[in-house]
Write an enzyme that holds these catalytic residues in place. Sequence first.
Site, PDB file in Angstrom:
ATOM      1  CG  ASP A 277      -1.935   1.021   1.301  1.00  0.00           C
ATOM      2  OD1 ASP A 277      -2.786   1.014   0.408  1.00  0.00           O
ATOM      3  OD2 ASP A 277      -1.923   1.859   2.233  1.00  0.00           O
TER       4      ASP A 277
ATOM      5  CD  GLU B 194      16.203 -14.351   4.459  1.00  0.00           C
ATOM      6  OE1 GLU B 194      15.540 -14.918   5.344  1.00  0.00           O
ATOM      7  OE2 GLU B 194      16.778 -13.256   4.626  1.00  0.00           O
TER       8      GLU B 194
HETATM    9  C1  NOJ Z   1      -4.419   2.905  -0.909  1.00  0.00           C
HETATM   10  C2  NOJ Z   1      -5.544   1.975  -0.622  1.00  0.00           C
HETATM   11  O1  NOJ Z   1      -5.835   1.229  -1.771  1.00  0.00           O
HETATM   12  C3  NOJ Z   1      -6.695   2.838  -0.171  1.00  0.00           C
HETATM   13  O2  NOJ Z   1      -7.898   2.117  -0.107  1.00  0.00           O
HETATM   14  C4  NOJ Z   1      -6.329   3.456   1.153  1.00  0.00           C
HETATM   15  O3  NOJ Z   1      -7.355   4.331   1.550  1.00  0.00           O
HETATM   16  C5  NOJ Z   1      -5.022   4.220   1.057  1.00  0.00           C
HETATM   17  N1  NOJ Z   1      -4.021   3.531   0.324  1.00  0.00           N
HETATM   18  C6  NOJ Z   1      -4.481   4.508   2.421  1.00  0.00           C
HETATM   19  O4  NOJ Z   1      -4.012   3.326   3.001  1.00  0.00           O
END
Ligand code: NOJ
Length: 574
Positions: free
Chosen positions: A225, A278
Amino acid sequence: MSSTQVSPAAPTVHAEGSPTEPWWRHAVIYQVYPRSFADASGDGMGDLPGITQRLPHLAELGVDALWLSPFYRSPQNDAGYDVADYRDVDPLFGDLADFDALAARAHELGLRVIVDLVPNHTSDQHPWFRAALAAAPGSRERARYVFRDGRGPGGSLPPNNWHSTFGGVAWERTTNPDGTTGQWYLHLFDSTQPDLDWTNPEVRAEFEAILRFWLDRGADGFRVDVAHGLVKRAGLPDWEEPAGDGAEPITHADGKHPAWDQNGVHEIYRSWRHVLDEYPGERAMVAEAWVEPLSRLAGYVRPDEMHQAFNFAYLLAGWDPARLRSVIAASYVVNDAVGAPTTWVLSNHDVVRHATRLGLADPTSRPNGIGLHDEQPDAVLGLRRARAASLLTLALPGSAYLYQGEELGLPEHTSLDDELRQDPTYRRTEGKELGRDGCRIPLPWAADEPAMGFSPTGATWLPQPPEYAPLALDRQRGVAGSTYELYRAALRLRREHGLGTGGFAWVAGPGDASATGGAYPPEVLAFSVRDVVVVANLGTTPVPAPTGLRVLLASTDVPDESQVPGESTVWFTR
Ligand code: NOJ
């Protein structure tokens, strides 16, 4: 030439790979959004046992892997992207034993499992952040996050002018244990999602341990993310062109903004790559990085970093043939230069579903949510184009991600009651941006069952629109011409013809690459991959089919095989 083959003169944009290359170079990966996939407990919220029960659907569809959006312990202020415990399952979704059962069943069915890693920020309920609030400025506890003194008299102004992606300022002021006002902390997203300080070795060590925790439990990889956000420019300087009061733009150009796409992130991914390497079994990472240009994105998939990065430029190209053509060509150039696959995507839980986006008057627009008072899409046109776009995507060499429900042709929920909206964007922008709830609606499995088969009790955390009933899986399964059967056929033929590992070359016209018989108009994207020629006709009038070939699969009825209808994609072969 009497049949459409690539002439020696045609530019081979991307060279053929070997069918035995690692799975992630060509896999089709299905995004499961746990809240909305299937609810076994009956509380209206999807859960891990619900997913496990429905895994045969994914095997039947023919995908290679699934990616699970976050299911960790979380107060759910951002639907689980606010993690309070990275090593446990939120009771909403089940427990660790349920995860183990899910992974075991998936592996039995030949499906790999990718989990979501959220390293840019934690929840404000994470023990680290609670400890940070209780500790003094300058303490070890605060050093895990980005705490700063405010500017102006009494430190009453935020430390810099950055905006939250969800709207408003990116800083929140704290209150000291004695009730006085204190320092500020950075949150690039909601104020309940404090950013971690990735210059701190303790943060790095903790996340390597979290990677190992899930790798040891059998995870085949990670979707990372906000992969472009972890490192901020030293000194946290003001950004010279603030985006205004609203949300930040979704893509960030060239590492210019001091909060995004800083070169320092790459060292983190190099160290993670060592960890993954790993482990046996070709574990893989995919970057969620909204960066431009594509050459910058390719930096994330250098040989010693991530394996894949979502190609959002492709998603954002909408229904614009010139943009699609240039994104496809540029993607192969930049990714081939670093030896990485291109990772195609049209929809996910953060954007308006493509069956809806492509039915808007401007099919390249990307509203952040659609409500009753907004322009409503042309549903028939949107679905027609979505099917064509999906067939185009699934023919492209590389890997592809599908978002749950797109195999049913699901549209966005565009008439959701505003009171039900849960996306923090809605609140933070005071309703100016509706947010992402409309693409996160529980799936329809069986038209006539409670909650369309999503939940045995009929409960749903967000209501399903009536338009979902005729699109339910049980209305499409086994029905020739349905979107579900189109996806199944595409995935089967993609595998049989080795499209994911094929080479890619543009085809200039229906005769052959030297355009004997005329060239295709600019609205047409035509290319060959192995023994398949793909013609995506984004225009409205039919164009001639490639000569000497037969139809393998088409996104719409093809009454006359010598023509490719408008707004459709057709796969041809010998
Ligand atoms: C990207 C994620 O896909 C989204 O849903 C989220 O709100 C933001 N990152 C923050 O984590």
